[in-house]
Write an enzyme that holds these catalytic residues in place. Structure first.
Site, mmCIF file in Angstrom:
data_model
loop_
_atom_site.group_PDB
_atom_site.id
_atom_site.type_symbol
_atom_site.label_atom_id
_atom_site.label_comp_id
_atom_site.label_asym_id
_atom_site.label_seq_id
_atom_site.Cartn_x
_atom_site.Cartn_y
_atom_site.Cartn_z
ATOM 1 N N ASP A 1 89.365 15.151 53.435
ATOM 2 C CA ASP A 1 89.760 15.173 52.037
ATOM 3 C C ASP A 1 88.960 14.017 51.454
ATOM 4 O OD1 ASP A 1 90.897 14.529 49.542
ATOM 5 O OD2 ASP A 1 92.672 15.681 50.094
ATOM 6 N N HIS A 2 87.883 14.335 50.768
ATOM 7 C CA HIS A 2 86.944 13.253 50.440
ATOM 8 C C HIS A 2 87.560 12.204 49.502
ATOM 9 C CE1 HIS A 2 86.110 15.613 46.800
ATOM 10 N NE2 HIS A 2 85.516 14.559 46.293
ATOM 11 N N HIS B 1 93.812 16.970 47.263
ATOM 12 C CA HIS B 1 93.610 15.637 46.685
ATOM 13 C C HIS B 1 94.875 15.081 46.015
ATOM 14 C CE1 HIS B 1 89.614 16.823 47.569
ATOM 15 N NE2 HIS B 1 89.369 17.463 46.457
#
Ligand code: BG6
Length: 506
Positions: free
Chosen positions: A177-178, A240
């Site tokens: 999950d950047h 996110h």
């Protein structure tokens, strides 16, 4: 010496993500000395590229980082291209042969990091072939990094997880999950656990509501095909937004370690109320952008975008209220808002504190203006594009009388600091090389996040009502404002007002 010995195998090596994010991140690690001589990268995809073509592309992708010619050549020489059909067993044998050769050539000690950056439909097939075709039969660590989306609902995610779990242990699975690699997201823990003034106020006793915004000014661009099947709920909220929420809501970990942080995040997500369909209708709204004018430009509506169904009911905007049923958060709404083609790009969190119990300034002698209601104290965490914090307080207006004046204590990282901040992907790749999965999502987090959004999705899929429209570059449909108004709150971040006042947004 912190040199890492490793063979990266990137599935989806010709793709957009690899080119935009992965190769530049690897180059930064190379520059910093994390990757030196003992590393190699195999890029795979269906296209019949040669090593030369691949290396030319690699050099193009890092051009923005201004390497010298020698530096770029030396870096690119570690890259190998292997045309590969992920469903063809034979192809894995070729891949294994190349992997073994590179392992010997660069003395990689059997360390292998597989990066799945392609259509999720193939994740299961790829990992099972890695095992059956003997690609993991070497000493050294074997880890897999998996790009989102991890499934399209709980069922598909569960099935995918089972397929992967037959090959890799949970501790070797790095679900990306950047957002967890972003500097200011990591800072949430610093703000909370290193500042007693916040942690002691961090509960329903002192906080009125929390607002998480992830706004994007861009539309769906060239990703209409993917996005029209996904929508904002699955694209942003399932991952996110719920990850940010878990960092804000979790209990303080007993130590700042992977194990302890994960345990607390999982508990926080498990306390998020999974809504009934009635609750979904009350607490969540969606929207889709229609054509709009902003700053003398006209933006097309979502249904006119490339590869989008002209009758699409896909939401490009979500606003909602999450409730967390535990002692700390009971009764505190966590409002979330995300969408495409909003007024401005910005990710920011507003923590809105409760009002003082009695407003003693209400009828104060000498007050010259109405001060029935004081402005709330708000802690804002700016995640991007600016990075920093602010805290709004009430002070006394200079002069006679006793008028309250909102003031703001602010800290923003300088442009230079932001410029030198490691990119999220760079940090996450290094974490994976170090075997640290703190900033990746555990299966229990993914599973719970899907359970939470699945009922929302299912309720919307059954609804016969139209998807509310909002003009491109506004901050979403009216319903998103009503959602807070009915609780007696309002969105703290209102960039649309700023533009409207200047006539840039009608
Ligand atoms: C991705 C979504 O996960 O995040 C995209 O799939 C979105 O639709 C992107 O644009 C936003 O990331 P960032 O880092 O630009 O805020």
């Amino acid at each position: 010496m912190n040199e890492k010995k490793v063979l990266f195998t990137i599935f989806g090596g010709t793709g957009d993500l690899a080119q935009r994010k992965l190769y530049p991140s690897l180059f930064r690690l190379y520059r910093k000395g994390d990757l030196v001589e003992s590393f190699a990268v195999i890029g795979t995809a269906r296209r019949p590229w040669t090593n030369e073509k691949y290396r030319d592309i690699i050099k193009e992708t890092i051009a923005g980082l201004e390497p010298t010619t020698e530096e770029a050549e030396a870096f690119a020489s570690h890259f190998y291209y292997q045309s590969h059909d992920v469903q063809d067993t034979e192809h894995y044998n070729t891949l294994k042969k190349l992997s073994d050769e590179l392992d010997a050539k660069y003395q990689l000690e059997g360390n292998r990091l597989f990066y799945l950056a392609m259509s999720p439909n193939f994740f299961g097939t790829i990992v099972s072939h890695l095992k059956t075709q003997g690609m993991l039969d070497v000493n050294g660590y074997h880890r897999v990094i998996i790009e989102k989306p991890f499934g399209t609902d709980y069922e598909t995610a569960h099935q995918l997880n089972q397929e992967i779990a037959q090959v890799f242990q949970e501790e070797d699975i790095y679900r990306i999950d950047h957002y967890l690699g972003k500097e200011m997201i990591q800072n949430i823990s610093a703000i909370r656990f290193a500042n007693s003034i916040f942690e002691s106020l961090w509960s329903n006793r002192h906080i009125d509501n929390i607002q998480i915004n992830i706004a994007e000014d861009l539309g769906v661009e060239e990703r209409g095909g993917y996005y029209d099947k996904s929508g904002a709920l699955k694209d942003m909220v399932q991952n996110h937004i719920l990850q940010i929420l878990s960092l804000l809501a979790m209990e303080p970990p007993v130590a700042f370690s992977e194990k302890e942080i994960r345990a607390e995040k999982i508990k926080a997500l498990e306390a998020v109320r999974v809504y009934t369909p009635e609750e979904v209708s009350k607490n969540f709204v969606r929207g889709q952008y229609s054509a709009g004018d902003f700053d003398n430009k006209t933006f097309a509506g979502y249904k006119e975008e490339l590869n989008v169904d002209p009758d699409s009911k896909t939401e490009t905007f979500v606003a909602g209220k999450f409730l967390i049923d535990n002692f700390r958060w009971s009764g505190v709404p966590f409002y979330v808002r995300t969408g495409k083609r909003l007024t401005e790009k910005g990710t920011r969190i507003n923590v809105v504190f409760k009002q003082v119990p009695v407003n003693v300034f209400k009828d104060s002698v000498g007050a010259t203006c109405e001060q029935e209601v004081l402005e709330p104290n708000v802690l804002t965490i700016y995640i991007q594009p600016t990075e920093g914090f602010s805290l709004s307080l009430n002070g006394k207006e200079v002069g006679q009388g006793f008028n309250m004046l909102p003031i703001r204590l602010e800290h923003r990282n300088s442009a230079e600091i932001i410029e030198n901040t490691p990119e999220a992907y760079e940090k996450l790749m290094l974490d994976a090389l170090n075997g640290d999965s703190t900033n990746f999502t555990h299966w229990a987090e993914v599973a719970q996040s899907w359970r939470i959004v699945d009922t929302i999705r299912q309720t919307w899929d059954k609804a016969s009502t139209e998807v509310p429209q909002y003009p491109a570059r506004s901050m979403g449909p009216k319903e998103a404002y009503d959602l807070l108004a009915k609780d007696g709150f309002e969105w703290i971040w209102t960039p649309d007002e700023w533009y409207r006042e200047r006539g840039l947004l009608k």
